[in-house]
Design a protein around this motif. Structure first.
Motif, mmCIF file in Angstrom:
data_model
loop_
_atom_site.group_PDB
_atom_site.id
_atom_site.type_symbol
_atom_site.label_atom_id
_atom_site.label_comp_id
_atom_site.label_asym_id
_atom_site.label_seq_id
_atom_site.Cartn_x
_atom_site.Cartn_y
_atom_site.Cartn_z
ATOM 1 N N GLY B 155 0.701 -1.087 -0.093
ATOM 2 C CA GLY B 155 0.366 -0.182 -0.104
ATOM 3 C C GLY B 155 0.613 0.983 0.250
ATOM 4 N N HIS B 156 -0.141 2.210 1.167
ATOM 5 C CA HIS B 156 1.155 3.732 0.858
ATOM 6 C C HIS B 156 0.604 4.697 1.345
ATOM 7 C CE1 HIS B 156 -2.826 5.319 -1.550
ATOM 8 N NE2 HIS B 156 -2.014 6.122 -0.686
ATOM 9 N N LYS B 157 1.107 4.787 2.240
ATOM 10 C CA LYS B 157 1.058 6.272 3.283
ATOM 11 C C LYS B 157 1.410 7.693 2.384
ATOM 12 C CE LYS B 157 -0.598 3.586 6.290
ATOM 13 N NZ LYS B 157 -2.249 3.849 6.582
ATOM 14 N N ILE B 158 0.865 8.462 3.381
ATOM 15 C CA ILE B 158 1.290 10.037 2.720
ATOM 16 C C ILE B 158 1.281 10.582 3.777
ATOM 17 C CG2 ILE B 158 -1.597 10.442 1.967
ATOM 18 C CD1 ILE B 158 -0.370 11.659 -0.726
ATOM 19 N N TRP B 159 1.413 12.330 3.518
ATOM 20 C CA TRP B 159 1.474 13.000 4.526
ATOM 21 C C TRP B 159 2.779 13.331 5.491
ATOM 22 C CZ3 TRP B 159 -0.140 15.450 0.734
ATOM 23 C CH2 TRP B 159 -1.369 15.313 -0.335
ATOM 24 N N VAL B 160 3.090 12.112 4.938
ATOM 25 C CA VAL B 160 4.626 11.926 6.188
ATOM 26 C C VAL B 160 5.746 12.421 6.448
ATOM 27 C CG1 VAL B 160 5.521 9.844 7.268
ATOM 28 C CG2 VAL B 160 3.486 9.417 5.508
ATOM 29 N N THR B 161 5.199 12.899 7.776
ATOM 30 C CA THR B 161 5.801 14.458 8.339
ATOM 31 C C THR B 161 7.651 13.582 8.850
ATOM 32 O OG1 THR B 161 4.868 16.174 8.944
ATOM 33 C CG2 THR B 161 6.438 16.383 9.861
ATOM 34 N N TYR B 162 8.282 13.425 7.667
ATOM 35 C CA TYR B 162 9.756 13.866 8.593
ATOM 36 C C TYR B 162 10.139 12.427 8.096
ATOM 37 C CZ TYR B 162 10.656 18.588 10.517
ATOM 38 O OH TYR B 162 10.596 19.505 11.071
ATOM 39 N N ALA B 163 9.602 11.251 7.464
ATOM 40 C CA ALA B 163 9.880 10.225 6.590
ATOM 41 C C ALA B 163 11.610 10.141 6.583
ATOM 42 C CB ALA B 163 8.294 10.438 6.243
ATOM 43 N N HIS B 164 11.783 11.415 5.547
ATOM 44 C CA HIS B 164 13.192 10.717 5.256
ATOM 45 C C HIS B 164 14.286 11.350 5.895
ATOM 46 C CE1 HIS B 164 11.936 15.517 5.639
ATOM 47 N NE2 HIS B 164 13.135 15.797 5.377
ATOM 48 N N TRP B 165 13.645 11.361 7.612
ATOM 49 C CA TRP B 165 14.648 11.468 9.010
ATOM 50 C C TRP B 165 14.330 10.155 9.429
ATOM 51 C CZ3 TRP B 165 13.967 16.928 10.980
ATOM 52 C CH2 TRP B 165 13.925 18.384 10.147
ATOM 53 N N ALA B 166 13.079 9.149 9.373
ATOM 54 C CA ALA B 166 12.956 8.292 10.238
ATOM 55 C C ALA B 166 13.870 6.883 9.951
ATOM 56 C CB ALA B 166 11.373 8.175 10.006
ATOM 57 N N ASP B 167 13.622 6.764 10.910
ATOM 58 C CA ASP B 167 14.431 5.223 11.377
ATOM 59 C C ASP B 167 13.320 3.880 10.843
ATOM 60 O OD1 ASP B 167 17.180 5.960 11.382
ATOM 61 O OD2 ASP B 167 16.319 7.020 13.210
ATOM 62 N N MET B 168 11.881 5.295 11.652
ATOM 63 C CA MET B 168 10.637 3.636 12.449
ATOM 64 C C MET B 168 9.634 4.882 11.673
ATOM 65 S SD MET B 168 11.676 0.616 13.318
ATOM 66 C CE MET B 168 10.253 -0.408 13.991
ATOM 67 N N ILE B 169 8.614 3.765 11.177
ATOM 68 C CA ILE B 169 7.733 4.471 11.035
ATOM 69 C C ILE B 169 6.416 3.414 11.948
ATOM 70 C CG2 ILE B 169 7.190 2.996 9.122
ATOM 71 C CD1 ILE B 169 4.724 5.237 7.749
ATOM 72 N N PHE B 170 5.420 4.075 12.660
ATOM 73 C CA PHE B 170 4.497 2.831 12.941
ATOM 74 C C PHE B 170 3.092 3.501 11.669
ATOM 75 C CE2 PHE B 170 1.944 6.882 15.452
ATOM 76 C CZ PHE B 170 3.464 8.303 14.774
ATOM 77 N N ALA B 171 2.357 2.826 12.093
ATOM 78 C CA ALA B 171 1.742 2.514 10.572
ATOM 79 C C ALA B 171 0.464 1.660 11.093
ATOM 80 C CB ALA B 171 2.336 1.319 8.813
ATOM 81 N N LEU B 172 -0.863 2.163 10.590
ATOM 82 C CA LEU B 172 -1.719 1.726 10.544
ATOM 83 C C LEU B 172 -2.483 0.737 9.339
ATOM 84 C CD1 LEU B 172 -4.263 4.190 12.323
ATOM 85 C CD2 LEU B 172 -3.165 3.004 13.337
ATOM 86 N N VAL B 173 -2.463 -0.104 9.593
ATOM 87 C CA VAL B 173 -2.600 -1.127 8.210
ATOM 88 C C VAL B 173 -3.762 -2.450 8.160
ATOM 89 C CG1 VAL B 173 -0.954 -1.121 7.908
ATOM 90 C CG2 VAL B 173 -1.087 -2.789 8.993
ATOM 91 N N ARG B 174 -4.076 -2.282 7.446
ATOM 92 C CA ARG B 174 -6.037 -3.244 7.107
ATOM 93 C C ARG B 174 -5.191 -4.564 7.414
ATOM 94 N NH1 ARG B 174 -10.703 -2.485 7.514
ATOM 95 N NH2 ARG B 174 -10.340 -0.536 6.501
ATOM 96 N N THR B 175 -5.809 -5.042 8.519
ATOM 97 C CA THR B 175 -5.326 -6.987 8.528
ATOM 98 C C THR B 175 -6.677 -7.641 8.147
ATOM 99 O OG1 THR B 175 -5.632 -5.976 10.808
ATOM 100 C CG2 THR B 175 -3.341 -6.707 9.792
ATOM 101 N N SER B 176 -7.519 -7.686 7.692
ATOM 102 C CA SER B 176 -8.735 -7.625 7.698
ATOM 103 C C SER B 176 -9.886 -6.886 6.840
ATOM 104 C CB SER B 176 -9.214 -8.818 8.755
ATOM 105 O OG SER B 176 -9.960 -8.012 10.195
ATOM 106 N N ARG B 177 -10.739 -7.640 6.851
ATOM 107 C CA ARG B 177 -11.618 -7.040 6.332
ATOM 108 C C ARG B 177 -13.346 -7.175 6.895
ATOM 109 N NH1 ARG B 177 -10.558 -3.604 2.420
ATOM 110 N NH2 ARG B 177 -8.057 -4.620 1.142
ATOM 111 N N GLU B 178 -13.169 -6.065 7.153
ATOM 112 C CA GLU B 178 -14.731 -5.933 8.335
ATOM 113 C C GLU B 178 -15.946 -5.351 8.550
ATOM 114 O OE1 GLU B 178 -14.433 -8.082 11.601
ATOM 115 O OE2 GLU B 178 -12.308 -8.819 10.796
ATOM 116 N N GLU B 179 -16.991 -5.703 8.469
ATOM 117 C CA GLU B 179 -17.917 -4.511 8.174
ATOM 118 C C GLU B 179 -17.982 -3.435 9.017
ATOM 119 O OE1 GLU B 179 -22.558 -5.845 8.720
ATOM 120 O OE2 GLU B 179 -21.974 -7.143 8.429
ATOM 121 N N LYS B 180 -17.788 -3.650 10.218
ATOM 122 C CA LYS B 180 -17.557 -2.203 10.492
ATOM 123 C C LYS B 180 -15.963 -1.813 10.462
ATOM 124 C CE LYS B 180 -17.771 0.412 15.269
ATOM 125 N NZ LYS B 180 -17.862 1.779 14.523
#
Lengths: 352, 392
Positions: B155-180
């Motif tokens: 996938g992709h993430k956008i508007w990530v401040t200082y990603a070019h300086w970063a060693d780590m990212i904490f990301a929200l990702v979809r691990t399953s498709r749920e009704e909610k």
């Protein structure tokens, strides 16, 4: 840092809320019976020696219930003026504390706009007292007052304050209702002769007392505005929830939700400003002036915006005199102008 | 009722003030005063200074290496640091993922990640927004598919401040498709040097490179890098957004920003050969701003007092976010207006030079247009208040 009410203060708040549900019918006699009239008067002068917080609680409740009683004038402004002028021993204060005697502050003049410290009304000396000549154009609740505390200039620099009974010879009074439904009077002094002891405090030395008294009254009016704003916000929310248009409640429209949120933001800011003004009344002069004037300047703006929004969101109902919304809105607009409008207080804040 | 700090808190204020007066190197202090962006090295150096003082994490509990300060102490700390033109600490690790890890992370995650945040050695960035998931964050599509002990993330993430300086990212990702939609989201910690992570710069209207797009192409992330339970990421995300919106450093910096603006007006030429500060029209606008900043300061203290009394944080943090963003925008706007056309030159051409700091006012002015957009737009904040406080 602590903004919570004590148990007693909470009881007072509940009691004011019960009283204010009586609306415009809520009477002065009841306020006196509940001892609220004595709350801001020092114990040494026959009062209860309460703090500005108690005054704030009462005024917020009166504002919420749209109660048109001259509490800020007769129970805060005038007693402060007397005690700060060193006249705390006067029997009038006991009468004011018990609510049997009412005073009105005669400060405003057409020529001097919001400047309370440079009155044009002239007090001349005579052998056994004073003679007053001039006009006080706007005296809130003048008709109900037993006596007036009148600002005047004498030969010396600085303002003086005189106590004038309502039936003084050479004093003419014209009464009127303001657009917010509150009564006010115009006083014309023509050679009004007064005894020597009508002068309160030192000649020309009343400036600091007038400033402090007006600051206390202004902080009280901020609290009244806050109560009225909250009431309008709640009434408007209720209206949006119940009024159906286009097959759904108005509250379902995001554009209206955001308007209501802006009213909420205005109320919260007004509460902060009211607390600031109230809790800084005992601070040294500059800090007090900056707090009170910042509060009044901002609340004048916020109150007006809440008033306009409430009328707009109520639609034609907001325009009807029959409903509380329009009257509440008018009171808010009026408070914005009393004891200095937003421009006056911004200037005072900046120059302090 | 009391609008004053206790004697103990005032003594603490003195302690912070003393530290703040000499903590930051002059060059750093000047940059903060002029509104210039710090380099990554400067941020890291500042974090080391704070750690050496034992104040690496003012908002963390003591057991995780924080100061254990009360909210009032933190407030006083922020005020004094702002008054002395000390930089803000980089907040992605300290204010965002750090608290998530010590609250929801496992022992191994805390042991591995918290020390690097405290020392400034590890730089974090936040992977939330996607092209089709901005204000509607739950629409995010970046997905992680379980494969043995790994997730495979695409996938992709956008508007990530200082990603070019970063060693780590904490990301929200979809691990399953749920009704909610909110239920199928997890939070992953992904090393930026993992195979398949590409960072692309995005230039913003202030002609700066701070935000980025991140492409995630078959990135293998150990399951051990998932924070908390699978599918529970939305809750952590909300926890974190509430911190981002809540009582923060920005509000404590507004007063200093107004003071700096006032200084600028004293130097800026106004009508009739007098300083702009003496122009009635301009001065009155500054007064208006100052009064509104005072209003926000008292509101912050009220929220603070309620939190200290044990009330749960509520949507009133949205109110603070709305007001501080608006005020910051107006302050930076007035700084540019104070310059008039002198504030306009931005990029020197050929051999030309600009006066030092000339472009900072415009850059900040343009940059702060984002304050009503990031961390939940002003409109989203209003939705939150409408729903949670007003019950609409």
């Amino acid at each position: 840092m602590d903004f919570s009410l004590t148990t007693e203060q909470q009881m007072l708040s509940d009691s004011v809320a019960r009283f204010a549900r009586g609306g415009t019918e809520a009477s002065w006699a009841t306020m006196a019976a509940l001892c609220w009239t004595a709350i801001a008067i020092p114990e040494a002068s026959g009062g209860l020696g309460g703090s500005a917080v108690e005054v704030m609680i009462i005024m917020e409740g009166l504002g919420r219930g749209l109660v048109a009683q001259p509490f800020a004038e007769s129970c805060v402004l005038c007693p402060t003026l007397l005690t700060e002028l060193g006249e705390g021993h006067r029997p009038e204060l006991q009468g004011m504390a018990s609510g049997t005697l009412r005073a009105a502050f005669a400060g405003a003049e057409a020529e001097t706009r919001f400047d309370p410290l440079n009155p044009r009304l002239r007090a001349g000396r005579r052998p056994d007292g004073w003679i007053l000549d001039g006009v006080k154009s706007f005296v809130p609740d003048g008709a109900a007052a037993d006596h007036f505390l009148v600002t005047a200039r004498t030969g010396s620099e600085g303002p003086s304050v005189f106590r004038v009974p309502r039936d003084a010879p050479g004093l003419e009074r014209e009464d009127f209702l303001c657009f917010d439904g509150h009564p006010a009077s115009r006083l014309r002094f023509t050679g009004t002769a007064l005894p020597a002891d009508a002068l309160l405090g030192a000649e020309g030395g009343a400036g600091p007392a007038i400033e402090l008294a007006l600051d206390r009254a202004t902080a009280a009016l901020c609290a009244e505005a806050l109560g009225a704003m909250e009431a309008l916000r709640e009434a408007t929310a209720e209206h949006l929830r119940t009024r159906q248009q286009f097959g759904q409640p108005l509250a379902g429209f995001q554009v209206l939700q955001h308007r209501l949120v802006d009213m909420f933001l205005a109320c919260e800011e007004a509460r902060s400003m009211t607390l600031l003004a109230t809790l800084r009344l005992e601070a040294e002069r500059r800090e007090r002036i900056r707090a009170v004037s910042a509060a009044k300047a901002r609340i004048a703006q916020l109150a007006r915006s809440v008033a306009y929004q409430a009328i707009q969101l109520h639609g034609a109902m907001g325009m009807c005199e029959e409903f509380t919304v329009g009257r509440q809105a008018k009171r808010l607009i009026a408070i914005g102008m009393l004891y200095g409008d937003a421009d006056h207080h911004r200037r005072r804040f900046a120059c302090a | 009722m009391r609008l004053d700090f206790t004697p103990e808190e005032l003594a603490f204020r003195e302690e912070v003030r003393e530290f703040a007066a000499r903590a930051a190197p002059d060059a750093m202090r000047r940059k903060v005063r002029d509104g210039e962006e710090l380099t990554k090295d400067e941020f890291v150096a500042w974090q080391r200074i704070m750690q050496a003082r034992g104040w690496a994490a003012p908002s963390w509990p003591r057991e995780h290496g924080g100061t254990g300060w009360t909210l009032s102490q933190r407030h006083i700390f922020e005020e004094e640091m702002a008054a002395a033109d000390c930089p803000q600490q980089a907040h992605f690790g300290l204010s965002l993922i750090g608290p998530v890890l010590y609250t929801f992370g496992d022992e191994e995650q805390r042991r591995r990640h918290l020390p690097g945040i405290l020392s400034g050695d590890v730089w974090w960035c936040q992977g939330y927004s996607e092209r089709q998931a901005g204000s509607d964050l739950a629409a995010l599509q970046t997905h992680a598919v379980r494969d043995g002990d790994d997730y495979v993330v695409n996938g992709h993430k956008i508007w990530v401040t200082y990603a070019h300086w970063a060693d780590m990212i904490f990301a929200l990702v979809r691990t399953s498709r749920e009704e909610k939609r909110q239920r199928g989201i997890s939070m992953l910690l992904i090393p930026m040097d993992a195979k398949g992570v590409t960072v692309r710069p995005i230039e913003t209207i202030d002609r700066n490179h701070q935000i980025n797009e991140i492409l995630l192409d078959d990135v293998r992330v150990p399951v051990a890098n998932r924070v908390g339970a699978e599918g529970a990421g939305w809750g952590y995300g909300k926890f974190l957004l509430a911190r981002e919106r809540g009582v923060g450093a920005t509000q404590r910096r507004l007063r200093r920003a107004v003071e700096r603006l006032r200084d600028r007006l004293r130097r800026a030429p106004g009508p009739d050969g007098r300083p702009l500060a003496e122009d009635a029209l301009f001065a009155d606008r500054l007064t208006q701003l100052e009064i509104e900043v005072i209003g926000l300061e008292v509101t912050v203290l009220r929220v603070l007092a309620e939190l200290e009394a044990g009330h749960e944080p509520d949507a009133r943090s949205s109110m603070l976010k709305i007001r501080s963003a608006e005020l910051l925008q107006r302050i930076t706007e007035m700084a540019v207006e104070a310059g008039g056309t002198e504030a306009m030159p931005f990029v020197p051409l050929d051999d030309a030079t600009l006066p030092p700091g000339a472009a900072h006012a415009v850059r900040n002015y343009l940059y702060t247009r984002a304050t009503t957009i990031f961390g939940g737009s002003a409109e989203i904040q209003r939705n939150v208040i409408a729903r949670q406080i007003l019950g609409l």
